[in-house]
Design a protein around this motif. Structure first.
Motif, mmCIF file in Angstrom:
data_model
loop_
_atom_site.group_PDB
_atom_site.id
_atom_site.type_symbol
_atom_site.label_atom_id
_atom_site.label_comp_id
_atom_site.label_asym_id
_atom_site.label_seq_id
_atom_site.Cartn_x
_atom_site.Cartn_y
_atom_site.Cartn_z
ATOM 1 N N ASN A 100 0.796 -1.265 0.516
ATOM 2 C CA ASN A 100 -0.095 0.287 -0.216
ATOM 3 C C ASN A 100 0.888 1.637 0.116
ATOM 4 O O ASN A 100 0.244 2.338 -0.511
ATOM 5 C CB ASN A 100 -1.008 -0.251 1.217
ATOM 6 C CG ASN A 100 -1.709 -0.777 1.653
ATOM 7 O OD1 ASN A 100 -1.970 -2.165 0.140
ATOM 8 N ND2 ASN A 100 -2.823 -0.727 2.082
ATOM 9 N N ARG A 104 1.352 4.344 -3.230
ATOM 10 C CA ARG A 104 0.956 5.564 -2.318
ATOM 11 C C ARG A 104 2.234 6.267 -3.486
ATOM 12 O O ARG A 104 1.776 7.858 -3.714
ATOM 13 C CB ARG A 104 0.751 5.824 -1.622
ATOM 14 C CG ARG A 104 -0.993 5.536 -0.568
ATOM 15 C CD ARG A 104 -1.140 5.684 1.237
ATOM 16 N NE ARG A 104 -0.131 5.299 0.923
ATOM 17 C CZ ARG A 104 -0.329 4.518 2.234
ATOM 18 N NH1 ARG A 104 -1.262 3.470 1.951
ATOM 19 N NH2 ARG A 104 0.809 3.820 3.405
ATOM 20 N N SER A 185 -10.210 -2.703 6.624
ATOM 21 C CA SER A 185 -10.439 -1.514 6.025
ATOM 22 C C SER A 185 -9.401 -0.179 5.375
ATOM 23 O O SER A 185 -9.957 0.693 4.210
ATOM 24 C CB SER A 185 -10.497 -0.423 7.573
ATOM 25 O OG SER A 185 -10.547 0.837 7.530
ATOM 26 N N GLU A 186 -8.188 -0.156 5.764
ATOM 27 C CA GLU A 186 -7.271 0.479 5.206
ATOM 28 C C GLU A 186 -7.817 0.086 3.564
ATOM 29 O O GLU A 186 -7.157 1.133 2.608
ATOM 30 C CB GLU A 186 -5.281 0.019 5.240
ATOM 31 C CG GLU A 186 -5.819 0.296 7.035
ATOM 32 C CD GLU A 186 -4.285 -0.477 7.733
ATOM 33 O OE1 GLU A 186 -3.709 -1.293 7.161
ATOM 34 O OE2 GLU A 186 -3.920 -0.068 8.767
ATOM 35 N N ASN A 188 -10.034 -1.081 1.316
ATOM 36 C CA ASN A 188 -11.459 -0.432 1.326
ATOM 37 C C ASN A 188 -10.687 0.828 0.470
ATOM 38 O O ASN A 188 -11.119 1.731 -0.166
ATOM 39 C CB ASN A 188 -11.665 -0.758 1.932
ATOM 40 C CG ASN A 188 -13.579 0.194 1.210
ATOM 41 O OD1 ASN A 188 -13.617 -0.285 0.702
ATOM 42 N ND2 ASN A 188 -14.172 0.884 1.641
ATOM 43 N N ASP A 189 -9.906 1.597 1.853
ATOM 44 C CA ASP A 189 -10.285 3.303 1.300
ATOM 45 C C ASP A 189 -9.001 3.182 0.654
ATOM 46 O O ASP A 189 -9.304 4.442 -0.123
ATOM 47 C CB ASP A 189 -9.153 3.513 2.882
ATOM 48 C CG ASP A 189 -8.944 4.834 3.020
ATOM 49 O OD1 ASP A 189 -9.949 5.871 2.412
ATOM 50 O OD2 ASP A 189 -7.630 5.525 2.625
ATOM 51 N N PHE A 190 -7.323 2.112 0.399
ATOM 52 C CA PHE A 190 -7.398 2.546 -0.399
ATOM 53 C C PHE A 190 -7.460 2.393 -1.721
ATOM 54 O O PHE A 190 -7.391 3.106 -2.960
ATOM 55 C CB PHE A 190 -5.441 1.041 -0.128
ATOM 56 C CG PHE A 190 -4.515 1.512 -1.523
ATOM 57 C CD1 PHE A 190 -3.407 2.067 -1.515
ATOM 58 C CD2 PHE A 190 -4.567 0.755 -2.495
ATOM 59 C CE1 PHE A 190 -2.711 2.324 -2.142
ATOM 60 C CE2 PHE A 190 -3.612 1.375 -3.504
ATOM 61 C CZ PHE A 190 -2.793 2.012 -2.737
ATOM 62 N N ILE A 192 -10.478 2.721 -3.138
ATOM 63 C CA ILE A 192 -10.996 4.324 -3.510
ATOM 64 C C ILE A 192 -10.532 5.200 -3.592
ATOM 65 O O ILE A 192 -10.237 6.440 -4.679
ATOM 66 C CB ILE A 192 -11.706 4.510 -2.255
ATOM 67 C CG1 ILE A 192 -13.392 3.650 -1.709
ATOM 68 C CG2 ILE A 192 -13.026 5.728 -2.669
ATOM 69 C CD1 ILE A 192 -13.985 3.947 -0.403
ATOM 70 N N ARG A 193 -9.163 5.370 -3.295
ATOM 71 C CA ARG A 193 -8.115 6.722 -3.505
ATOM 72 C C ARG A 193 -7.487 6.563 -4.677
ATOM 73 O O ARG A 193 -7.368 7.482 -5.448
ATOM 74 C CB ARG A 193 -7.403 7.387 -2.069
ATOM 75 C CG ARG A 193 -7.683 7.321 -1.383
ATOM 76 C CD ARG A 193 -6.491 7.206 -0.462
ATOM 77 N NE ARG A 193 -6.939 7.769 1.513
ATOM 78 C CZ ARG A 193 -7.346 9.330 1.936
ATOM 79 N NH1 ARG A 193 -6.885 10.461 0.475
ATOM 80 N NH2 ARG A 193 -7.790 9.069 2.821
ATOM 81 N N ARG A 198 -14.953 -0.698 -5.797
ATOM 82 C CA ARG A 198 -14.445 -1.596 -4.231
ATOM 83 C C ARG A 198 -15.577 -2.906 -4.662
ATOM 84 O O ARG A 198 -14.900 -3.629 -3.568
ATOM 85 C CB ARG A 198 -15.424 -0.464 -3.231
ATOM 86 C CG ARG A 198 -14.751 0.285 -3.177
ATOM 87 C CD ARG A 198 -15.174 0.917 -1.554
ATOM 88 N NE ARG A 198 -16.158 0.930 -0.598
ATOM 89 C CZ ARG A 198 -17.455 -0.392 -0.373
ATOM 90 N NH1 ARG A 198 -18.105 -0.166 -1.365
ATOM 91 N NH2 ARG A 198 -17.670 -1.065 0.490
#
Length: 238
Positions: A100, A104, A185-186, A188-190, A192-193, A198
């Motif tokens: 991850n 980024r 959760s991380e 899922n957020d990744f 989206i960004r 999803r």
């Protein structure tokens, strides 16, 4: 005499073509039928970053297992080679959070393309490095391979806690469950960004088994070219 010889030549040519076709056929993994038996995801024990020229384009080859130090090495490689236009990936995965973080870093370099070339495979944590690209390219024959993330692979910690007794084992299981929920959760957020659907998590990744069993040994899934576009994993027009 000429006709039989002609027939012989045709038969020989046909046999040669059949041999070539058979040799080119990729052997399927019986346990994971959507994937080849031996994906080319590199045997490097840690991910190595190598800048090379491909035609007029400078690319960074990212090959091998993703360890905790991979994000720092990636950052240094990009800083040392600011003219890199693409990152080519092949990896069996590794440290999920490092994947991850590396994704980024790639996203912070605006316009940096990630690519899985034909014949190369990007599995597990490698998926998230790849998702950092903008745009993202999976060449025909390139493999984007997913699975259900699990923390139960830490056999040493599990065996030690079992030896220490019931309470230690319960504590470890609780820690694993809590961390797995946090990682989900991380992830899922990744997604989206990074602009990835999803549904890749809910419809594909989380429907894979974490561990094989006697009835069904399949634990990973190779996405088709149609699927990588459906879930916006690959977002190029090539």
């Amino acid at each position: 005499m000429s006709l039989p010889r002609k027939l012989v030549r045709i038969a020989v040519a046909g046999a040669a073509l059949a041999c070539l076709t058979g040799a080119a056929k990729v052997q399927t993994d019986p346990a994971n039928p959507t994937c080849p038996l031996n994906p080319d995801w590199s045997a490097n024990t840690t991910m190595i970053f190598t800048p090379v020229k491909k035609g007029n384009t400078k690319v960074l080859l990212a090959e091998g297992r993703i360890d905790s130090g991979a994000p720092d090495r990636l950052k240094k490689a990009l800083e040392a080679n600011p003219d890199v236009a693409e990152v080519w990936l092949r990896s069996p995965g590794g440290d999920a959070r490092a994947g991850n973080a590396a994704g980024r870093i790639i996203r912070s370099n605006f316009g940096l393309t990630t690519r899985i070339p034909a014949g190369w495979a990007c599995f597990s944590a490698c998926n998230f490095i790849f998702m950092g690209g903008q745009p993202r390219v999976i060449d025909p024959g390139g493999l984007f391979i997913v699975h259900m993330f699990t923390r139960t692979g830490d056999r040493q910690s599990i065996d030690m806690s079992v030896a220490m007794g019931t309470e230690a084992t319960k504590e470890l299981i609780g820690d694993i469950e809590q961390d797995a929920a946090l990682l989900a959760s991380e992830d899922n957020d990744f997604l989206i960004r990074m602009g990835v659907s999803r549904k890749l998590l809910t419809e594909v990744m989380y429907r894979q088994k974490a561990l094989a069993n006697a009835e069904d040994k399949s634990t990973r899934r190779c996405l088709t070219q149609a699927e990588v576009k459906t879930y916006n994993v690959a977002n190029n027009n090539e």
